[in-house]
Scaffold this motif. Sequence first.
Motif: not given
Length: 186
Positions: A20, A24, A28
């Motif tokens: 994750g 990310w 992101f």
Amino acid sequence: MKKHLLQYLWMVILFIFLIGLIIWGIWFIEIEENQISIFGIVAVIMAAFTSVLTVTINNKKAKQREYELHVLKEKQKVFEHFYNSFFDMLKEAKKGKKGASTKTINDMMQFKKGLMNWGSEKLIKKYIDYDNKLTQPNSNFTMLIDGNNFLKEIRKEMGFDDSNSLNLIDIILTSEAREELRQNYD
């Protein structure tokens, strides 16, 4: 079992968390410095996880080696009783006496008792075969040959890998007795 399940659960959670973080950081986070920081955090966590896993595996291996050493020491104690009774039987046979002394019987019973706890299935079967041959009327040469085979089985149990040409009984025989044994055995 519950402890292992919990360990696996924590590893899966950590793996998902790290994946994750990487996702990310890649998709992101737009600032390159922050992405590098996130990858640095992932690398540090992976290094820590690897070192903890290595220590855990080494501790398990150390405990296994300690257990195996304990079992080996117990087997040595048990086999000592067999050696004592075997050599006592050889002395009695050399003197021409029939039957076993009380000490020999006690040592053999201690060996049997220990064999039940510390002997492998294969060694127990080999001992029963050897014991059956001892109770049959036969010559001292047969006792020596069968004893040699069983002694080799004991040595296998202790971790030695002896060749078929090794004759352990040669250690205790005189050169004349060795020659006579070879003539009668062949």
